[in-house]
Write an enzyme that holds these catalytic residues in place. Structure first.
Site, mmCIF file in Angstrom:
data_model
loop_
_atom_site.group_PDB
_atom_site.id
_atom_site.type_symbol
_atom_site.label_atom_id
_atom_site.label_comp_id
_atom_site.label_asym_id
_atom_site.label_seq_id
_atom_site.Cartn_x
_atom_site.Cartn_y
_atom_site.Cartn_z
ATOM 1 N N CYS A 1 0.737 -1.071 0.200
ATOM 2 C CA CYS A 1 0.385 0.097 -0.024
ATOM 3 C C CYS A 1 0.513 1.028 0.051
ATOM 4 O O CYS A 1 1.594 1.324 0.265
ATOM 5 C CB CYS A 1 -0.516 0.384 1.132
ATOM 6 S SG CYS A 1 -1.813 -1.411 0.992
ATOM 7 N N ARG B 1 5.377 -0.947 -6.647
ATOM 8 C CA ARG B 1 5.129 -1.546 -5.146
ATOM 9 C C ARG B 1 4.119 -2.257 -5.787
ATOM 10 O O ARG B 1 4.307 -3.691 -4.512
ATOM 11 C CB ARG B 1 4.313 -0.651 -3.947
ATOM 12 C CG ARG B 1 5.977 -0.069 -3.387
ATOM 13 C CD ARG B 1 5.504 1.182 -2.194
ATOM 14 N NE ARG B 1 6.554 1.600 -2.166
ATOM 15 C CZ ARG B 1 7.473 1.669 -0.776
ATOM 16 N NH1 ARG B 1 6.720 0.847 -0.069
ATOM 17 N NH2 ARG B 1 8.652 2.264 -0.344
ATOM 18 N N TRP C 1 -3.107 -3.055 -1.240
ATOM 19 C CA TRP C 1 -2.614 -3.937 -1.434
ATOM 20 C C TRP C 1 -3.211 -5.231 -0.537
ATOM 21 O O TRP C 1 -3.178 -5.085 0.489
ATOM 22 C CB TRP C 1 -1.311 -4.459 -1.625
ATOM 23 C CG TRP C 1 -1.239 -6.138 -1.915
ATOM 24 C CD1 TRP C 1 -0.486 -6.292 -2.913
ATOM 25 C CD2 TRP C 1 -0.189 -6.623 -0.722
ATOM 26 N NE1 TRP C 1 -0.304 -7.461 -2.867
ATOM 27 C CE2 TRP C 1 0.462 -7.915 -1.645
ATOM 28 C CE3 TRP C 1 -0.075 -7.026 0.074
ATOM 29 C CZ2 TRP C 1 0.230 -9.576 -1.145
ATOM 30 C CZ3 TRP C 1 -0.185 -8.632 1.048
ATOM 31 C CH2 TRP C 1 0.416 -9.624 0.063
ATOM 32 N N ASN D 1 -2.427 2.033 5.629
ATOM 33 C CA ASN D 1 -0.984 0.669 5.437
ATOM 34 C C ASN D 1 -0.941 -0.055 6.795
ATOM 35 O O ASN D 1 -0.212 0.730 7.942
ATOM 36 C CB ASN D 1 0.529 0.875 5.099
ATOM 37 C CG ASN D 1 0.306 2.043 3.805
ATOM 38 O OD1 ASN D 1 -0.934 1.901 2.875
ATOM 39 N ND2 ASN D 1 1.162 2.444 3.400
ATOM 40 N N GLY D 2 -1.099 -1.579 7.114
ATOM 41 C CA GLY D 2 -0.514 -1.723 7.844
ATOM 42 C C GLY D 2 -1.773 -3.312 8.087
ATOM 43 O O GLY D 2 -3.137 -3.413 7.046
ATOM 44 N N GLU E 1 17.825 -18.702 -5.616
ATOM 45 C CA GLU E 1 17.006 -16.724 -5.776
ATOM 46 C C GLU E 1 16.972 -17.678 -7.691
ATOM 47 O O GLU E 1 15.790 -16.356 -8.169
ATOM 48 C CB GLU E 1 18.223 -16.092 -6.253
ATOM 49 C CG GLU E 1 17.989 -14.744 -6.673
ATOM 50 C CD GLU E 1 17.297 -14.079 -6.329
ATOM 51 O OE1 GLU E 1 16.528 -14.351 -4.834
ATOM 52 O OE2 GLU E 1 16.876 -13.198 -6.608
ATOM 53 N N LYS F 1 13.118 -16.086 -8.092
ATOM 54 C CA LYS F 1 12.979 -14.750 -10.035
ATOM 55 C C LYS F 1 11.798 -15.304 -10.763
ATOM 56 O O LYS F 1 10.973 -15.144 -11.420
ATOM 57 C CB LYS F 1 14.301 -15.157 -10.821
ATOM 58 C CG LYS F 1 14.897 -13.975 -10.043
ATOM 59 C CD LYS F 1 14.877 -12.256 -9.922
ATOM 60 C CE LYS F 1 13.756 -11.861 -8.632
ATOM 61 N NZ LYS F 1 14.721 -11.721 -7.637
ATOM 62 N N GLU G 1 7.838 -15.573 -9.271
ATOM 63 C CA GLU G 1 7.890 -14.304 -9.583
ATOM 64 C C GLU G 1 7.103 -13.928 -10.585
ATOM 65 O O GLU G 1 5.730 -13.294 -10.985
ATOM 66 C CB GLU G 1 9.145 -13.548 -8.383
ATOM 67 C CG GLU G 1 9.532 -13.880 -7.308
ATOM 68 C CD GLU G 1 10.361 -12.296 -7.112
ATOM 69 O OE1 GLU G 1 10.255 -12.211 -5.690
ATOM 70 O OE2 GLU G 1 11.104 -12.438 -7.765
ATOM 71 N N HIS H 1 17.023 -37.796 -2.563
ATOM 72 C CA HIS H 1 16.022 -37.837 -1.114
ATOM 73 C C HIS H 1 15.437 -37.168 -1.738
ATOM 74 O O HIS H 1 14.235 -37.036 -0.415
ATOM 75 C CB HIS H 1 17.429 -36.523 -0.280
ATOM 76 C CG HIS H 1 18.263 -37.250 0.320
ATOM 77 N ND1 HIS H 1 18.779 -38.173 0.921
ATOM 78 C CD2 HIS H 1 20.036 -36.999 0.180
ATOM 79 C CE1 HIS H 1 20.339 -38.524 1.062
ATOM 80 N NE2 HIS H 1 20.623 -37.753 0.599
ATOM 81 N N LYS I 1 6.672 -4.847 -3.951
ATOM 82 C CA LYS I 1 7.657 -4.410 -3.842
ATOM 83 C C LYS I 1 7.412 -3.549 -2.282
ATOM 84 O O LYS I 1 6.374 -2.686 -1.627
ATOM 85 C CB LYS I 1 8.225 -3.025 -4.623
ATOM 86 C CG LYS I 1 9.928 -3.026 -4.429
ATOM 87 C CD LYS I 1 10.791 -3.205 -5.237
ATOM 88 C CE LYS I 1 11.653 -3.372 -5.393
ATOM 89 N NZ LYS I 1 12.138 -4.946 -6.107
HETATM 90 N N1 HGA Z 1 -5.076 -3.658 6.351
HETATM 91 C C1 HGA Z 1 -5.791 -2.918 4.860
HETATM 92 C C2 HGA Z 1 -4.532 -2.730 4.454
HETATM 93 C C3 HGA Z 1 -3.726 -3.131 3.813
HETATM 94 C C4 HGA Z 1 -2.021 -2.937 3.640
HETATM 95 O O1 HGA Z 1 -1.622 -2.484 4.015
HETATM 96 N N2 HGA Z 1 -1.472 -3.581 2.337
HETATM 97 O O2 HGA Z 1 -0.325 -3.131 2.002
HETATM 98 C C5 HGA Z 1 -6.191 -3.665 3.581
HETATM 99 O O3 HGA Z 1 -6.629 -5.190 3.700
HETATM 100 O O4 HGA Z 1 -6.984 -2.306 3.383
#
Ligand code: HGA
Length: 611
Positions: free
Chosen positions: A2, A27, A76, A101-102, A484, A488, A491, A507, A606
């Site tokens: 975010c 990001r 995100w 964010n969070g 790595e 890549k 991803e 194994h 990112k």
């Molecule tokens: N939890 C919030 C914000 C998500 C976030 O910080 N993403 O990087 C949501 O889901 O909207």
């Protein structure tokens, strides 16, 4: 992850907010939104998809988006699907708008309490609980700042959040706990963002908020209250970051540009720190040599690609400098009880310096009694750098592609310098020291030479277009490089890829081998070569198709079961860095054929600022 941008100004800020979001686009995100206050009214525009969809929607508004106070967000999703109603900003009482964010971990209990008080939720997000909590507490507090100071006492988890109130457009209030926020200082206008990159078109003067800070920002003032409730002054930092996010330098993708930048940025990383005569003093920060002299054990903590750099460093630190080392994934370390060995140095690695798990691991390590901490990082002034005693900047420049390339190879160059710096204090044998110095001296030219394999690898990539699985093999310090390489490919091409230390083949993974499972082998000419050749024969005997990146002197020959790409000969200690390049190119060209979004692969972000 975010992104947040906010502004209080006299002019219309909508284009500033949108440009800020564009600069954070790299990001990775899934939706975006803007809230603007104009004439005591709040207007909210949100869209799923790219910021372009949001800016088109704003352009289509009657007023084309007007407001001198506003906040904006790229989301995100962590809680609630990717929908317009879950996109930020979230609003309470048609009055308070919030971006976040969070993760608010106690969102369920808050939601229950607030619903019982009559608040109606219009999204599935944890974030909406912030909006309603602030609205509720604003009823009994004199200012928005007071309401936020009271609200944060109720939140558990991580947040960087910005709140505006349509009844007072002069102010925005921000709070940081576990998710970075930076205040941008303008003239008669001020800004907030989750990353200074978003604000570089409008200011270069920044205040980095610290953990637990709550701040009230107006056009002409900034008041910061720290986690103990005291009003504090924080240093104003003049940014030296040079970055134009819009510049791909003629390359089709940022990732390709960043792959090609590697010789230059590795050269920058070495510049002035190491010469053919030796490593400079205190290259890892003031007093670092004295700390290295006392260091008996190194614990490396990181996530993702940085973790692979740490794993490679373990091979080097133990083999060359004779210092014991272990490496751990940050999200594991932070939630387990571990034993701290005497005189241990904690080394954290993060491109952005804002990786939530790595920051939490560092905090825990400091509390657990590690002797000192060193951050290997690409962003000066980032949380990781500020919270570590010692730091080493990788000088890779802004890395925009979500899949890390140049940050990784500069981290590895940094680790070879760490071997030299620690080795200097530990009487590392002169011949090993000389070997690493010669290897680092030739490194930028070797990387350049290796990049000339691009066309050959481009052709090879065509054979991967219909594959769904792949196996990467390496031994010794090439095992993390195989990991790595697999990361890549996963991803950016979405092909399932696994890496194995090739001695582990029998194994288990050998059961998977057939003509549909390409096996990618990294084979420099080192003392493990003969062992690796035996593993290659094991794959061949079971009908596997191999792609071998090998030193010419390793004498692999292409045939119907094996495609050999000769990698330029290099000194042994830098081989992991050199062999990274063909694997990056392979994943890039496979992704091109697959037609994926190379720079912003699906579901990824990112700078992983949530845990
Ligand atoms: N939890 C919030 C914000 C998500 C976030 O910080 N993403 O990087 C949501 O889901 O909207």
């Amino acid at each position: 992850m975010c992104g947040i941008v906010g502004a209080v100004a006299e002019r219309n800020v909508v284009q500033i907010l949108l440009e800020g979001l564009r600069r954070l686009e790299y990001r990775g995100y899934d939706s975006s939104g803007v809230a603007l206050i104009h004439d005591n009214a709040l207007s909210i525009t949100r869209r799923v998809g790219k910021v372009k969809a949001l800016s088109d929607a704003i352009e289509a508004l009657d007023d084309q988006g007007t407001g001198a106070t506003g906040i904006a967000h790229t989301r995100w999703a962590t809680h609630g699907g990717v929908t317009e109603s879950n996109a930020h900003p979230h609003v309470s009482q048609s009055r308070f708008a919030v971006v976040h964010n969070g993760i608010i971990e106690n969102h369920k209990s808050l939601r229950d309490e607030l619903s019982a008080l009559g608040y109606r939720f219009t999204s599935d997000t944890d974030t909406e609980t912030i909006a309603h909590t602030v609205a509720e507490l604003r009823k009994s507090t004199p200012t928005l700042l007071d309401a936020v100071l009271e609200s944060v006492k109720r939140f558990e988890g991580a947040y960087g959040t910005v709140i505006i109130d349509k009844d007072d457009a002069s102010t925005m209030v921000v709070a940081r706990s576990g998710s970075p926020l930076v205040i941008g200082l303008g003239i008669g206008e001020n800004f907030i963002a989750s990353d200074q990159m978003a604000l570089l078109p409008v200011t270069r003067r920044f205040i980095f908020l610290e953990e637990g800070d709550v701040a009230e920002i107006t056009r002409t003032s900034v008041r910061i209250i720290d986690e103990s409730g005291n009003e504090v002054e924080r240093e104003i930092v003049e940014s030296t970051v040079e970055h134009d996010a819009g510049d791909k330098g003629g390359y089709r993708h940022y990732m390709l540009k960043e792959i090609y930048e590697q010789p230059a940025v590795v050269r920058n990383t070495l510049q002035g720190r190491v010469s053919p005569d030796g490593i400079g003093n205190d290259v890892f920060g003031e007093g670092s040599d004295a700390i290295f002299a006392k260091t008996e054990h190194i614990k490396i903590i990181a996530c993702g690609t940085s973790y692979h750099a740490g794993m490679t460093a373990k091979y080097w630190l133990e083999a060359y400098a004779g210092v014991s080392c272990d490496v751990e994934i940050a999200s594991e370390f932070r939630y387990r009880k571990s034993v701290v060995k005497p005189n241990s140095l904690i080394v954290t690695i993060s491109q952005s310096g804002e990786t939530a798990d790595t920051l939490a691991a560092l905090k825990l390590a400091k509390e657990s009694g590690y002797m000192s901490s060193l951050a290997i990082c690409n962003v000066d002034g980032s949380s990781l750098v500020r919270e570590s005693s010692l730091s080493f900047m990788t000088r890779a420049g802004a890395e925009i592609g979500v899949a890390s390339t140049k940050a990784f190879t500069t981290q590895l160059a940094g680790f070879l310098m760490l071997v030299l710096a620690i080795g200097k204090q530990k009487n590392m044998p002169k011949d090993i020291q000389q070997h690493i110095l010669s290897a680092l001296t030739e490194l930028p030219a070797k990387l350049e030479e290796t990049l000339t394999l691009a066309d050959e690898i481009d052709h090879l990539a065509e054979e991967f277009s219909d594959k769904h699985h792949s196996l990467f093999l390496g031994r010794g310090d090439q095992y993390p490089i195989a990991m790595e390489g697999a990361l890549k490919l996963k991803e950016i091409s979405y092909i399932h890829a696994e890496a194995y230390a090739s001695g582990e083949l029998k194994h288990g993974p050998l059961a998977l081998i057939d003509a549909e499972m390409p096996v990618i082998v990294v084979a420099p000419n080192n003392e493990l070569l003969e062992k690796l050749k035996s593993n290659v024969e094991e794959v061949r005997a079971r009908g596997g198709i191999m792609y071998v990146f090998a030193d010419k002197d390793a004498h692999f020959e292409s045939d119907e079961t094996m495609r050999v790409v000769n990698v330029p000969h290099c000194l042994e200690s830098i081989a992991p860095i050199v062999y990274t390049i063909p694997l990056q190119l392979l994943s890039y060209y496979v992704a091109l054929i697959k037609g994926t979004d190379v720079d912003q692969p699906r579901n990824l972000a990112k700078s992983v600022t949530v845990e």
